[in-house]
Motif scaffolding. Sequence first.
Motif, PDB file in Angstrom:
ATOM      1  N   ILE A  95       0.837  -1.205   0.000  1.00 40.26           N
ATOM      2  CA  ILE A  95       0.000   0.000   0.000  1.00 40.26           C
ATOM      3  C   ILE A  95       0.875   1.259   0.000  1.00 40.26           C
ATOM      4  CG2 ILE A  95      -2.043  -1.077   1.002  1.00 40.26           C
ATOM      5  CD1 ILE A  95      -1.255  -0.012   3.703  1.00 40.26           C
ATOM      6  N   ALA A  96       0.302   2.367  -0.438  1.00 36.99           N
ATOM      7  CA  ALA A  96       0.966   3.687  -0.472  1.00 36.99           C
ATOM      8  C   ALA A  96       2.278   3.658  -1.243  1.00 36.99           C
ATOM      9  CB  ALA A  96       1.194   4.221   0.943  1.00 36.99           C
ATOM     10  N   ALA A  97       2.365   2.856  -2.290  1.00 32.84           N
ATOM     11  CA  ALA A  97       3.620   2.771  -3.043  1.00 32.84           C
ATOM     12  C   ALA A  97       3.375   2.956  -4.535  1.00 32.84           C
ATOM     13  CB  ALA A  97       4.289   1.430  -2.771  1.00 32.84           C
ATOM     14  N   GLY A  98       2.319   3.697  -4.881  1.00 37.05           N
ATOM     15  CA  GLY A  98       2.053   3.921  -6.304  1.00 37.05           C
ATOM     16  C   GLY A  98       1.363   2.742  -6.956  1.00 37.05           C
ATOM     17  N   LEU A  99       0.649   1.969  -6.153  1.00 40.08           N
ATOM     18  CA  LEU A  99      -0.137   0.867  -6.721  1.00 40.08           C
ATOM     19  C   LEU A  99      -1.623   1.134  -6.579  1.00 40.08           C
ATOM     20  CD1 LEU A  99       1.771  -2.412  -5.845  1.00 40.08           C
ATOM     21  CD2 LEU A  99       1.134  -1.561  -8.088  1.00 40.08           C
ATOM     22  N   ALA A 100      -1.976   2.392  -6.460  1.00 42.83           N
ATOM     23  CA  ALA A 100      -3.384   2.793  -6.424  1.00 42.83           C
ATOM     24  C   ALA A 100      -4.143   2.208  -5.244  1.00 42.83           C
ATOM     25  CB  ALA A 100      -4.081   2.434  -7.739  1.00 42.83           C
ATOM     26  N   SER A 101      -3.443   2.060  -4.109  1.00 41.42           N
ATOM     27  CA  SER A 101      -4.139   1.519  -2.945  1.00 41.42           C
ATOM     28  C   SER A 101      -5.176   2.502  -2.423  1.00 41.42           C
ATOM     29  CB  SER A 101      -3.160   1.146  -1.838  1.00 41.42           C
ATOM     30  OG  SER A 101      -2.392   2.270  -1.493  1.00 41.42           O
ATOM     31  N   SER A 102      -4.975   3.807  -2.633  1.00 44.52           N
ATOM     32  CA  SER A 102      -5.995   4.737  -2.131  1.00 44.52           C
ATOM     33  C   SER A 102      -7.272   4.584  -2.956  1.00 44.52           C
ATOM     34  CB  SER A 102      -5.505   6.180  -2.114  1.00 44.52           C
ATOM     35  OG  SER A 102      -5.322   6.662  -3.412  1.00 44.52           O
ATOM     36  N   ALA A 103      -7.141   4.218  -4.227  1.00 47.83           N
ATOM     37  CA  ALA A 103      -8.346   4.031  -5.049  1.00 47.83           C
ATOM     38  C   ALA A 103      -9.178   2.879  -4.516  1.00 47.83           C
ATOM     39  CB  ALA A 103      -7.963   3.782  -6.506  1.00 47.83           C
ATOM     40  N   SER A 104      -8.545   1.724  -4.295  1.00 45.81           N
ATOM     41  CA  SER A 104      -9.341   0.591  -3.810  1.00 45.81           C
ATOM     42  C   SER A 104      -9.823   0.847  -2.386  1.00 45.81           C
ATOM     43  CB  SER A 104      -8.549  -0.722  -3.903  1.00 45.81           C
ATOM     44  OG  SER A 104      -7.310  -0.621  -3.262  1.00 45.81           O
ATOM     45  N   ALA A 105      -8.987   1.502  -1.572  1.00 45.78           N
ATOM     46  CA  ALA A 105      -9.380   1.733  -0.175  1.00 45.78           C
ATOM     47  C   ALA A 105     -10.595   2.659  -0.080  1.00 45.78           C
ATOM     48  CB  ALA A 105      -8.207   2.329   0.602  1.00 45.78           C
ATOM     49  N   PHE A 106     -10.569   3.790  -0.774  1.00 42.91           N
ATOM     50  CA  PHE A 106     -11.681   4.729  -0.626  1.00 42.91           C
ATOM     51  C   PHE A 106     -12.941   4.265  -1.369  1.00 42.91           C
ATOM     52  CE2 PHE A 106      -8.232   7.458   0.892  1.00 42.91           C
ATOM     53  CZ  PHE A 106      -8.791   7.834   2.106  1.00 42.91           C
ATOM     54  N   ALA A 107     -12.750   3.499  -2.448  1.00 40.34           N
ATOM     55  CA  ALA A 107     -13.936   2.929  -3.107  1.00 40.34           C
ATOM     56  C   ALA A 107     -14.610   1.932  -2.161  1.00 40.34           C
ATOM     57  CB  ALA A 107     -13.542   2.247  -4.418  1.00 40.34           C
ATOM     58  N   ALA A 108     -13.798   1.059  -1.548  1.00 46.11           N
ATOM     59  CA  ALA A 108     -14.366   0.070  -0.611  1.00 46.11           C
ATOM     60  C   ALA A 108     -14.963   0.768   0.609  1.00 46.11           C
ATOM     61  CB  ALA A 108     -13.282  -0.926  -0.195  1.00 46.11           C
ATOM     62  N   LEU A 109     -14.292   1.831   1.077  1.00 44.06           N
ATOM     63  CA  LEU A 109     -14.788   2.543   2.260  1.00 44.06           C
ATOM     64  C   LEU A 109     -16.157   3.164   1.983  1.00 44.06           C
ATOM     65  CD1 LEU A 109     -14.037   3.493   5.160  1.00 44.06           C
ATOM     66  CD2 LEU A 109     -13.160   5.602   4.112  1.00 44.06           C
ATOM     67  N   ALA A 110     -16.316   3.775   0.822  1.00 43.05           N
ATOM     68  CA  ALA A 110     -17.605   4.411   0.500  1.00 43.05           C
ATOM     69  C   ALA A 110     -18.716   3.368   0.467  1.00 43.05           C
ATOM     70  CB  ALA A 110     -17.505   5.137  -0.840  1.00 43.05           C
ATOM     71  N   VAL A 111     -18.443   2.215  -0.155  1.00 41.09           N
ATOM     72  CA  VAL A 111     -19.477   1.175  -0.261  1.00 41.09           C
ATOM     73  C   VAL A 111     -19.798   0.604   1.124  1.00 41.09           C
ATOM     74  CG1 VAL A 111     -19.990  -1.110  -1.223  1.00 41.09           C
ATOM     75  CG2 VAL A 111     -18.847   0.603  -2.640  1.00 41.09           C
ATOM     76  N   ALA A 112     -18.757   0.326   1.915  1.00 44.03           N
ATOM     77  CA  ALA A 112     -18.982  -0.275   3.240  1.00 44.03           C
ATOM     78  C   ALA A 112     -19.698   0.710   4.172  1.00 44.03           C
ATOM     79  CB  ALA A 112     -17.650  -0.715   3.849  1.00 44.03           C
ATOM     80  N   ALA A 113     -19.298   1.987   4.133  1.00 48.32           N
ATOM     81  CA  ALA A 113     -19.920   2.980   5.018  1.00 48.32           C
ATOM     82  C   ALA A 113     -21.394   3.172   4.660  1.00 48.32           C
ATOM     83  CB  ALA A 113     -19.175   4.308   4.907  1.00 48.32           C
ATOM     84  N   ASP A 114     -21.659   3.216   3.373  1.00 46.78           N
ATOM     85  CA  ASP A 114     -23.035   3.375   2.890  1.00 46.78           C
ATOM     86  C   ASP A 114     -23.912   2.228   3.407  1.00 46.78           C
ATOM     87  OD1 ASP A 114     -24.852   4.704   0.781  1.00 46.78           O
ATOM     88  OD2 ASP A 114     -24.881   2.596   0.162  1.00 46.78           O
ATOM     89  N   ALA A 115     -23.386   1.004   3.291  1.00 49.94           N
ATOM     90  CA  ALA A 115     -24.157  -0.174   3.728  1.00 49.94           C
ATOM     91  C   ALA A 115     -24.292  -0.195   5.253  1.00 49.94           C
ATOM     92  CB  ALA A 115     -23.473  -1.452   3.235  1.00 49.94           C
ATOM     93  N   ALA A 116     -23.198   0.108   5.958  1.00 53.32           N
ATOM     94  CA  ALA A 116     -23.236   0.057   7.428  1.00 53.32           C
ATOM     95  C   ALA A 116     -24.221   1.069   7.989  1.00 53.32           C
ATOM     96  CB  ALA A 116     -21.835   0.291   7.991  1.00 53.32           C
ATOM     97  N   ALA A 117     -24.392   2.190   7.281  1.00 54.59           N
ATOM     98  CA  ALA A 117     -25.318   3.229   7.759  1.00 54.59           C
ATOM     99  C   ALA A 117     -26.729   3.032   7.209  1.00 54.59           C
ATOM    100  CB  ALA A 117     -24.787   4.600   7.351  1.00 54.59           C
ATOM    101  N   GLY A 118     -26.913   1.963   6.413  1.00 52.20           N
ATOM    102  CA  GLY A 118     -28.247   1.690   5.868  1.00 52.20           C
ATOM    103  C   GLY A 118     -28.662   2.663   4.785  1.00 52.20           C
ATOM    104  N   ARG A 119     -27.686   3.308   4.161  1.00 52.52           N
ATOM    105  CA  ARG A 119     -28.015   4.216   3.047  1.00 52.52           C
ATOM    106  C   ARG A 119     -28.099   3.406   1.765  1.00 52.52           C
ATOM    107  NH1 ARG A 119     -26.287   9.105   5.508  1.00 52.52           N
ATOM    108  NH2 ARG A 119     -27.223   8.743   7.535  1.00 52.52           N
ATOM    109  N   GLU A 120     -28.644   3.992   0.748  1.00 53.62           N
ATOM    110  CA  GLU A 120     -28.728   3.255  -0.511  1.00 53.62           C
ATOM    111  C   GLU A 120     -28.310   4.129  -1.679  1.00 53.62           C
ATOM    112  OE1 GLU A 120     -32.575   1.425  -0.686  1.00 53.62           O
ATOM    113  OE2 GLU A 120     -31.967  -0.110   0.755  1.00 53.62           O
ATOM    114  N   ASN A 121     -27.110   4.678  -1.555  1.00 57.82           N
ATOM    115  CA  ASN A 121     -26.583   5.470  -2.662  1.00 57.82           C
ATOM    116  C   ASN A 121     -26.329   4.558  -3.863  1.00 57.82           C
ATOM    117  OD1 ASN A 121     -26.069   8.328  -1.852  1.00 57.82           O
ATOM    118  ND2 ASN A 121     -24.996   7.314  -0.172  1.00 57.82           N
TER     119      ASN A 121
END
Length: 320
Positions: A95-121
């Motif tokens: 991670i954090a070495a120019g392999l786009a780990s922030s892309a997968s991390a924040f994409a996964a975070l948005a999906v997980a947070a949305d589901a955990a909060a019961g939102r349906e974006n």
Amino acid sequence: MRATAKAQPNIALIKYWGKRDTGRNLPAVGSISITLADLYTTMSVEFDKSLGADVLVVNGADDSPMLPRVSRCLDTVVGADRAHARIESESNFPIAAGLASSASAFAALAVAADAAAGRENTSAQLASLAGQASGSAARSLLGGFVELKNAGDDIVVSELRGRDDWPLRVVVAVTATGPKPVGSTEAMEVSRNTSPFYERWIEQQDADLDEARVAIAGKDFARLASVAEHNCLKMHSVMWGSRPPMIYWNSTTLACMQTIRELQSADIAVFFTIDAGPQVKAICNPEDEAAVQQALAATPGVEQVLVSGLGQGAAQIKDD
Ligand code: PMV
């Protein structure tokens, strides 16, 4: 409820470099990427009223430096009045070495947070929300060949071609695994403020996007290879021309580029791209993967070679 999502990093073929609005993290240019299949981040989020603060664990260890950015992303997705959260992330690649780990991390975070909060974006809404944390994360909401467009006050992602429709392979030569010296947000601003090449970079991006779109629509490997290498080297020229200069490459990065030139001379259809880090990503057809992998693994200085097909967008994988 604890929700877990999985997202894959994406590799830009036409790069995002530069912001037109730092407050809302809006990119100055559109970009086109491929989403990977075999490198991934899983992210669990659980909101808990009994917590006094957000807690972030990355690959089994507390990660307080990343916490403010993660907390801000949760505020964006769920609202600042949310309960504190326990967030756990695991990635199967450096991670954090120019392999786009922030892309997968924040994409996964948005999906997980949305589901955990019961939102349906929708995916489109989540792409826009994840993009506020990391521009490239917006592209990991979708699979295959993905375009990110600057549309007015928002960013819009769309799938240009499905992953099974043109099943390219990606061979990543890892040349160093330490964290990068300057994060991309800061580096983009240094480029914008100091590089004499920055304005030309922005001006020329639409032509590169048009060309890549045509190449992808026609599955024209040679055309895609040519515009992707050109676009990558222009982005790095902007960085090299900045003050202070931002040089993410090491000598093994150059050795890998030379290896790819030799493969191309031997009529192997392959091209390279390099992001804000020293790793070299080689894109090729499935029948050439073994030759590309062997050649990069045999390049002096290469620490590890990872291979991946094209994958799908971020998705929730479980809740409990
Ligand atoms: O989304 P960020 O802030 O990690 O920036 C991504 C920048 C590059 O990886 C160099 C290019 C790109 O389009 O992914």
